[in-house]
Design a protein around this motif. Structure first.
Motif, PDB file in Angstrom:
ATOM      1  N   VAL A 103       0.848  -1.187   0.000  1.00  0.00           N
ATOM      2  CA  VAL A 103       0.000   0.000   0.000  1.00  0.00           C
ATOM      3  C   VAL A 103       0.885   1.239   0.000  1.00  0.00           C
ATOM      4  O   VAL A 103       1.891   1.294   0.717  1.00  0.00           O
ATOM      5  N   PHE A 104       0.508   2.226  -0.800  1.00  0.00           N
ATOM      6  CA  PHE A 104       1.173   3.523  -0.773  1.00  0.00           C
ATOM      7  C   PHE A 104       0.249   4.497  -0.062  1.00  0.00           C
ATOM      8  O   PHE A 104      -0.938   4.590  -0.394  1.00  0.00           O
ATOM      9  N   LEU A 105       0.811   5.212   0.914  1.00  0.00           N
ATOM     10  CA  LEU A 105       0.068   6.204   1.682  1.00  0.00           C
ATOM     11  C   LEU A 105       0.676   7.583   1.455  1.00  0.00           C
ATOM     12  O   LEU A 105       1.901   7.741   1.515  1.00  0.00           O
ATOM     13  N   GLY A 106      -0.177   8.575   1.230  1.00  0.00           N
ATOM     14  CA  GLY A 106       0.239   9.971   1.212  1.00  0.00           C
ATOM     15  C   GLY A 106      -0.049  10.558   2.576  1.00  0.00           C
ATOM     16  O   GLY A 106      -1.161  10.417   3.095  1.00  0.00           O
ATOM     17  N   ILE A 107       0.965  11.181   3.174  1.00  0.00           N
ATOM     18  CA  ILE A 107       0.854  11.680   4.542  1.00  0.00           C
ATOM     19  C   ILE A 107       1.269  13.139   4.569  1.00  0.00           C
ATOM     20  O   ILE A 107       2.291  13.509   3.983  1.00  0.00           O
TER      21      ILE A 107
ATOM     22  N   VAL B 242       8.030  -0.102   4.198  1.00  0.00           N
ATOM     23  CA  VAL B 242       9.007  -0.685   3.280  1.00  0.00           C
ATOM     24  C   VAL B 242       9.874   0.409   2.668  1.00  0.00           C
ATOM     25  O   VAL B 242      11.078   0.264   2.544  1.00  0.00           O
ATOM     26  N   LYS B 243       9.251   1.519   2.274  1.00  0.00           N
ATOM     27  CA  LYS B 243       9.959   2.653   1.684  1.00  0.00           C
ATOM     28  C   LYS B 243       9.335   3.938   2.198  1.00  0.00           C
ATOM     29  O   LYS B 243       8.137   3.991   2.456  1.00  0.00           O
ATOM     30  N   LYS B 244      10.180   4.972   2.298  1.00  0.00           N
ATOM     31  CA  LYS B 244       9.714   6.278   2.762  1.00  0.00           C
ATOM     32  C   LYS B 244      10.400   7.347   1.927  1.00  0.00           C
ATOM     33  O   LYS B 244      11.621   7.323   1.770  1.00  0.00           O
ATOM     34  N   SER B 245       9.618   8.285   1.427  1.00  0.00           N
ATOM     35  CA  SER B 245      10.189   9.375   0.634  1.00  0.00           C
ATOM     36  C   SER B 245      10.820  10.418   1.546  1.00  0.00           C
ATOM     37  O   SER B 245      10.665  10.393   2.766  1.00  0.00           O
TER      38      SER B 245
ATOM     39  N   LEU C  31       6.200  10.195  -4.618  1.00  0.00           N
ATOM     40  CA  LEU C  31       5.882   8.878  -5.168  1.00  0.00           C
ATOM     41  C   LEU C  31       6.933   8.462  -6.198  1.00  0.00           C
ATOM     42  O   LEU C  31       7.401   7.311  -6.205  1.00  0.00           O
ATOM     43  N   VAL C  32       7.333   9.395  -7.051  1.00  0.00           N
ATOM     44  CA  VAL C  32       8.377   9.107  -8.040  1.00  0.00           C
ATOM     45  C   VAL C  32       9.694   8.773  -7.340  1.00  0.00           C
ATOM     46  O   VAL C  32      10.447   7.906  -7.794  1.00  0.00           O
ATOM     47  N   GLU C  33       9.947   9.415  -6.212  1.00  0.00           N
ATOM     48  CA  GLU C  33      11.186   9.150  -5.471  1.00  0.00           C
ATOM     49  C   GLU C  33      11.269   7.688  -5.026  1.00  0.00           C
ATOM     50  O   GLU C  33      12.335   7.077  -5.087  1.00  0.00           O
ATOM     51  N   ILE C  34      10.151   7.111  -4.573  1.00  0.00           N
ATOM     52  CA  ILE C  34      10.206   5.747  -4.028  1.00  0.00           C
ATOM     53  C   ILE C  34       9.635   4.677  -4.963  1.00  0.00           C
ATOM     54  O   ILE C  34       9.906   3.491  -4.774  1.00  0.00           O
ATOM     55  N   ALA C  35       8.853   5.074  -5.967  1.00  0.00           N
ATOM     56  CA  ALA C  35       8.229   4.089  -6.861  1.00  0.00           C
ATOM     57  C   ALA C  35       8.046   4.679  -8.261  1.00  0.00           C
ATOM     58  O   ALA C  35       6.920   4.810  -8.744  1.00  0.00           O
ATOM     59  N   PRO C  36       9.139   5.020  -8.933  1.00  0.00           N
ATOM     60  CA  PRO C  36       9.012   5.688 -10.230  1.00  0.00           C
ATOM     61  C   PRO C  36       8.303   4.854 -11.290  1.00  0.00           C
ATOM     62  O   PRO C  36       7.603   5.394 -12.134  1.00  0.00           O
ATOM     63  N   GLY C  37       8.441   3.551 -11.230  1.00  0.00           N
ATOM     64  CA  GLY C  37       7.855   2.703 -12.257  1.00  0.00           C
ATOM     65  C   GLY C  37       6.503   2.120 -11.907  1.00  0.00           C
ATOM     66  O   GLY C  37       5.903   1.416 -12.724  1.00  0.00           O
TER      67      GLY C  37
ATOM     68  N   GLU D 156      -0.149  28.362   6.808  1.00  0.00           N
ATOM     69  CA  GLU D 156       0.974  27.431   6.936  1.00  0.00           C
ATOM     70  C   GLU D 156       1.053  26.476   5.752  1.00  0.00           C
ATOM     71  O   GLU D 156       0.035  25.937   5.309  1.00  0.00           O
ATOM     72  N   ASN D 157       2.266  26.234   5.260  1.00  0.00           N
ATOM     73  CA  ASN D 157       2.475  25.229   4.233  1.00  0.00           C
ATOM     74  C   ASN D 157       2.405  23.836   4.831  1.00  0.00           C
ATOM     75  O   ASN D 157       2.539  23.655   6.046  1.00  0.00           O
ATOM     76  N   PHE D 158       2.235  22.850   3.981  1.00  0.00           N
ATOM     77  CA  PHE D 158       2.191  21.447   4.395  1.00  0.00           C
ATOM     78  C   PHE D 158       3.574  20.819   4.306  1.00  0.00           C
ATOM     79  O   PHE D 158       4.393  21.219   3.479  1.00  0.00           O
ATOM     80  N   TRP D 159       3.791  19.823   5.140  1.00  0.00           N
ATOM     81  CA  TRP D 159       4.902  18.902   4.977  1.00  0.00           C
ATOM     82  C   TRP D 159       4.279  17.588   4.538  1.00  0.00           C
ATOM     83  O   TRP D 159       3.329  17.109   5.169  1.00  0.00           O
ATOM     84  N   ASN D 160       4.797  17.003   3.461  1.00  0.00           N
ATOM     85  CA  ASN D 160       4.230  15.788   2.877  1.00  0.00           C
ATOM     86  C   ASN D 160       5.293  14.729   2.643  1.00  0.00           C
ATOM     87  O   ASN D 160       6.433  15.055   2.300  1.00  0.00           O
ATOM     88  N   ILE D 161       4.883  13.478   2.787  1.00  0.00           N
ATOM     89  CA  ILE D 161       5.710  12.335   2.426  1.00  0.00           C
ATOM     90  C   ILE D 161       4.802  11.260   1.828  1.00  0.00           C
ATOM     91  O   ILE D 161       3.582  11.307   1.984  1.00  0.00           O
ATOM     92  N   VAL D 162       5.422  10.308   1.163  1.00  0.00           N
ATOM     93  CA  VAL D 162       4.735   9.106   0.716  1.00  0.00           C
ATOM     94  C   VAL D 162       5.499   7.922   1.277  1.00  0.00           C
ATOM     95  O   VAL D 162       6.736   7.910   1.259  1.00  0.00           O
ATOM     96  N   VAL D 163       4.756   6.958   1.822  1.00  0.00           N
ATOM     97  CA  VAL D 163       5.371   5.731   2.315  1.00  0.00           C
ATOM     98  C   VAL D 163       4.711   4.540   1.644  1.00  0.00           C
ATOM     99  O   VAL D 163       3.539   4.592   1.260  1.00  0.00           O
ATOM    100  N   GLN D 164       5.491   3.487   1.512  1.00  0.00           N
ATOM    101  CA  GLN D 164       4.954   2.204   1.075  1.00  0.00           C
ATOM    102  C   GLN D 164       4.990   1.290   2.288  1.00  0.00           C
ATOM    103  O   GLN D 164       6.014   1.196   2.965  1.00  0.00           O
ATOM    104  N   ILE D 165       3.845   0.653   2.578  1.00  0.00           N
ATOM    105  CA  ILE D 165       3.784  -0.275   3.700  1.00  0.00           C
ATOM    106  C   ILE D 165       3.353  -1.649   3.210  1.00  0.00           C
ATOM    107  O   ILE D 165       2.765  -1.785   2.139  1.00  0.00           O
TER     108      ILE D 165
END
Length: 162
Positions: A4-8, A34-37, A128-134, A51-60
């Protein structure tokens, strides 16, 4: 096990502490990360905020079914003070979106997988491209890289060095 990919993301409170805490909670309640941007700072999308957001994408990796995962995510968000929203978008300490669940397509009133706004949001596509480009979008049949190339979002996105 499901991938699963989660946007946080969030834009209220101590953003660094909130991200650290939510990642620990995800590991304990949802599944192994498994992976974290990298962390990216972005302006609010779809509304105005100071306020601006801080965002990451993780794969679990998770054993939870999509609906169980959604309920667990809502519980986590509630722990960060998130209330059910009546308006479209608001500032918040923590927002967690299910972007992809394996290659599954879910379209119910409560849950849409893949997340319908993935192709429109740099704050999702860049990490997302950083951790799962394909990784290929199961409906659009385009890789994360291709989606990013076609994204019309002109928001400024800045990688944060922590």
């Amino acid at each position: 096990m499901h991938h699963v990919f989660l946007g946080i993301g969030g834009n209220l409170g101590n953003k660094q502490d909130n991200l650290t805490k939510v990642l620990l909670i995800i590991e304990n309640k949802l599944g192994a990360i498994v992976k974290k941007s990298s962390v990216y700072e972005t302006p609010p999308w779809g509304f105005d905020a100071e306020e601006n957001f801080w965002n990451i994408v993780v794969q679990i990796k998770t054993e939870l079914a999509p609906e169980e995962l959604l309920l667990s995510i809502k519980t986590i968000e509630k722990g960060f003070g998130r209330k059910p929203r009546k308006e479209n978008y608001t500032s918040r300490e923590m927002d967690i979106d299910i972007l992809y669940y394996d290659n599954m397509v879910v379209d119910t009133e409560q849950l849409k997988i893949p997340h319908p706004h993935i192709p429109e949001r740099l704050f999702v596509l860049v990490p997302l491209v950083e951790i799962a480009p394909g990784f290929s979008h199961p409906v659009l049949k385009k890789s994360s890289v291709r989606l990013l190339e076609n994204c019309k979002d002109a928001s400024k996105i800045t990688r944060i060095e922590l």
